[in-house]
Design a protein around this motif. Structure first.
Motif, mmCIF file in Angstrom:
data_model
loop_
_atom_site.group_PDB
_atom_site.id
_atom_site.type_symbol
_atom_site.label_atom_id
_atom_site.label_comp_id
_atom_site.label_asym_id
_atom_site.label_seq_id
_atom_site.Cartn_x
_atom_site.Cartn_y
_atom_site.Cartn_z
ATOM 1 N N GLU A 1 18.596 20.568 112.345
ATOM 2 C CA GLU A 1 17.160 19.804 111.940
ATOM 3 C C GLU A 1 17.311 18.633 111.508
ATOM 4 O OE1 GLU A 1 14.521 21.655 112.551
ATOM 5 O OE2 GLU A 1 15.278 23.245 113.168
ATOM 6 N N LEU A 2 18.814 17.853 111.015
ATOM 7 C CA LEU A 2 18.327 16.530 110.894
ATOM 8 C C LEU A 2 18.758 15.549 112.511
ATOM 9 C CD1 LEU A 2 19.693 16.756 107.091
ATOM 10 C CD2 LEU A 2 17.538 16.335 108.597
ATOM 11 N N LEU A 3 19.512 16.981 113.761
ATOM 12 C CA LEU A 3 19.899 16.235 114.591
ATOM 13 C C LEU A 3 18.561 15.727 115.297
ATOM 14 C CD1 LEU A 3 22.740 17.983 115.944
ATOM 15 C CD2 LEU A 3 22.858 15.505 115.569
ATOM 16 N N ARG A 4 17.611 16.326 114.442
ATOM 17 C CA ARG A 4 15.753 16.421 115.651
ATOM 18 C C ARG A 4 15.448 14.870 115.149
ATOM 19 N NH1 ARG A 4 14.349 22.750 115.605
ATOM 20 N NH2 ARG A 4 15.678 23.296 117.493
ATOM 21 N N GLY A 5 15.325 14.755 114.088
ATOM 22 C CA GLY A 5 15.388 13.083 113.187
ATOM 23 C C GLY A 5 15.202 13.429 111.532
ATOM 24 N N ASP A 6 14.817 12.204 111.218
ATOM 25 C CA ASP A 6 15.193 12.048 108.863
ATOM 26 C C ASP A 6 13.748 13.256 108.891
ATOM 27 O OD1 ASP A 6 13.053 10.711 110.279
ATOM 28 O OD2 ASP A 6 13.540 9.390 108.144
ATOM 29 N N HIS A 7 14.060 13.776 107.489
ATOM 30 C CA HIS A 7 13.580 14.973 107.230
ATOM 31 C C HIS A 7 13.360 14.780 105.471
ATOM 32 C CE1 HIS A 7 13.734 16.530 111.242
ATOM 33 N NE2 HIS A 7 13.036 18.284 110.621
ATOM 34 N N SER A 8 11.949 15.006 104.783
ATOM 35 C CA SER A 8 12.296 15.058 103.557
ATOM 36 C C SER A 8 12.693 16.400 103.821
ATOM 37 C CB SER A 8 10.105 15.138 103.172
ATOM 38 O OG SER A 8 9.326 16.260 104.464
ATOM 39 N N TYR A 9 12.653 16.632 101.826
ATOM 40 C CA TYR A 9 13.295 18.833 101.737
ATOM 41 C C TYR A 9 11.872 19.245 102.286
ATOM 42 C CZ TYR A 9 14.510 21.962 98.704
ATOM 43 O OH TYR A 9 15.222 22.825 98.158
ATOM 44 N N SER A 10 10.631 18.917 102.075
ATOM 45 C CA SER A 10 9.429 20.076 102.407
ATOM 46 C C SER A 10 9.523 20.186 103.684
ATOM 47 C CB SER A 10 8.209 19.048 102.269
ATOM 48 O OG SER A 10 8.412 18.336 100.334
ATOM 49 N N GLU A 11 9.819 18.991 104.232
ATOM 50 C CA GLU A 11 9.649 19.336 106.204
ATOM 51 C C GLU A 11 11.418 20.184 106.896
ATOM 52 O OE1 GLU A 11 7.857 15.315 107.360
ATOM 53 O OE2 GLU A 11 10.124 15.375 107.364
ATOM 54 N N LEU A 12 12.304 19.904 106.029
ATOM 55 C CA LEU A 12 13.424 21.071 106.122
ATOM 56 C C LEU A 12 12.961 22.772 106.085
ATOM 57 C CD1 LEU A 12 16.059 18.799 105.229
ATOM 58 C CD2 LEU A 12 15.508 19.579 107.566
ATOM 59 N N ARG A 13 12.177 22.716 104.885
ATOM 60 C CA ARG A 13 12.153 23.540 104.175
ATOM 61 C C ARG A 13 11.121 24.956 105.000
ATOM 62 N NH1 ARG A 13 12.950 27.649 101.789
ATOM 63 N NH2 ARG A 13 11.523 27.963 101.064
ATOM 64 N N ALA A 14 10.094 23.865 105.446
ATOM 65 C CA ALA A 14 8.765 24.359 106.605
ATOM 66 C C ALA A 14 9.557 25.317 107.914
ATOM 67 C CB ALA A 14 8.405 22.879 106.349
ATOM 68 N N ALA A 15 11.011 23.892 107.931
ATOM 69 C CA ALA A 15 11.307 24.292 109.433
ATOM 70 C C ALA A 15 12.126 25.572 109.089
ATOM 71 C CB ALA A 15 12.093 23.093 109.719
ATOM 72 N N LEU A 16 12.683 25.975 107.819
ATOM 73 C CA LEU A 16 14.391 27.026 107.599
ATOM 74 C C LEU A 16 13.657 27.321 106.374
ATOM 75 C CD1 LEU A 16 17.208 25.149 107.700
ATOM 76 C CD2 LEU A 16 16.230 26.206 109.711
ATOM 77 N N PRO A 17 12.192 28.446 107.261
ATOM 78 C CA PRO A 17 11.371 29.024 105.661
ATOM 79 C C PRO A 17 11.696 29.922 104.914
ATOM 80 C CG PRO A 17 10.142 29.893 108.229
ATOM 81 C CD PRO A 17 11.966 28.921 107.919
ATOM 82 N N VAL A 18 12.858 30.469 106.110
ATOM 83 C CA VAL A 18 13.658 31.872 105.153
ATOM 84 C C VAL A 18 14.627 31.564 104.362
ATOM 85 C CG1 VAL A 18 15.262 33.713 105.808
ATOM 86 C CG2 VAL A 18 13.317 33.142 107.279
ATOM 87 N N MET A 19 14.972 30.684 103.964
ATOM 88 C CA MET A 19 16.235 29.363 102.870
ATOM 89 C C MET A 19 15.398 29.392 101.974
ATOM 90 S SD MET A 19 19.187 26.353 103.867
ATOM 91 C CE MET A 19 18.607 26.037 104.781
ATOM 92 N N TYR B 1 16.163 12.623 104.183
ATOM 93 C CA TYR B 1 17.351 12.798 104.707
ATOM 94 C C TYR B 1 17.647 12.419 106.090
ATOM 95 C CZ TYR B 1 17.519 15.727 100.649
ATOM 96 O OH TYR B 1 16.948 16.260 98.555
ATOM 97 N N THR B 2 18.514 11.582 106.420
ATOM 98 C CA THR B 2 19.161 11.878 107.700
ATOM 99 C C THR B 2 20.505 11.834 108.304
ATOM 100 O OG1 THR B 2 18.938 9.735 109.822
ATOM 101 C CG2 THR B 2 19.824 9.402 107.195
ATOM 102 N N LEU B 3 21.115 11.891 109.160
ATOM 103 C CA LEU B 3 22.333 11.618 109.525
ATOM 104 C C LEU B 3 22.943 11.147 109.279
ATOM 105 C CD1 LEU B 3 22.519 14.876 112.308
ATOM 106 C CD2 LEU B 3 23.750 14.996 109.860
#
Length: 148
Positions: free
Chosen positions: A47-65, A97-99
């Motif tokens: 997900e971070l390879l696709r661009g920087d994310h907030s915590y909420s955006e990561l939660r939305a991208a990985l909803p099962v985690m 969060y960014t790589l």
């Protein structure tokens, strides 16, 4: 000048650190595996390879985690030097969060792992569930395993 791989079997580095008889913490392969350690870690990196994310955006991208696992993975990746945590001033506090450059270098590593897994043989095992596939959560939208 001789090419560095001359005299070495394919895939083996010409590096004295590769000439060990037991794993060491200085081994580049062990360092990489330690950075990628843990279920979900590769998906957070993806997900971070696709661009920087907030915590909420990561939660939305990985909803099962779960929140706990996401927090643990982000902390682990930050300690490993793979992810930068950028806290921005203001209220509410905003964190992105960014790589890191090192984190971006994991992109081809993940691609190589994907390619190997996609073209490899099925695991050989006498057990009923050789690699723990039953433990994988089901993705809510696709119905497939949420791991890859």
């Amino acid at each position: 000048m001789t090419h560095p791989t001359v005299g070495h079997p394919a895939g083996l580095p010409d590096d004295p650190r590769a000439d060990v008889t037991a794993p060491t913490s200085e081994c580049p392969v062990e360092i990489t595996l330690a950075a990628l350690h843990g279920r979900w870690t590769t998906l957070v990196i993806r997900e971070l390879l696709r661009g920087d994310h907030s915590y909420s955006e990561l939660r939305a991208a990985l909803p099962v985690m779960s929140d706990k696992v996401l927090s643990d993975r982000l902390a682990h990746l930050t300690r490993a030097g793979v992810v930068d945590r950028d806290r921005r001033p203001g209220w509410p506090p905003r964190v992105r969060y960014t790589l890191t450059p090192n984190g971006h270098r994991l992109g081809p590593v993940l691609q190589a792992l994907w390619d190997w897994g996609a073209h490899g043989e099925e695991p050989r095992s006498t057990g009923d569930d050789p690699v723990g596939l039953r433990e994988l959560p089901v993705h809510p939208k696709t119905g497939g395993a949420a791991r890859c």
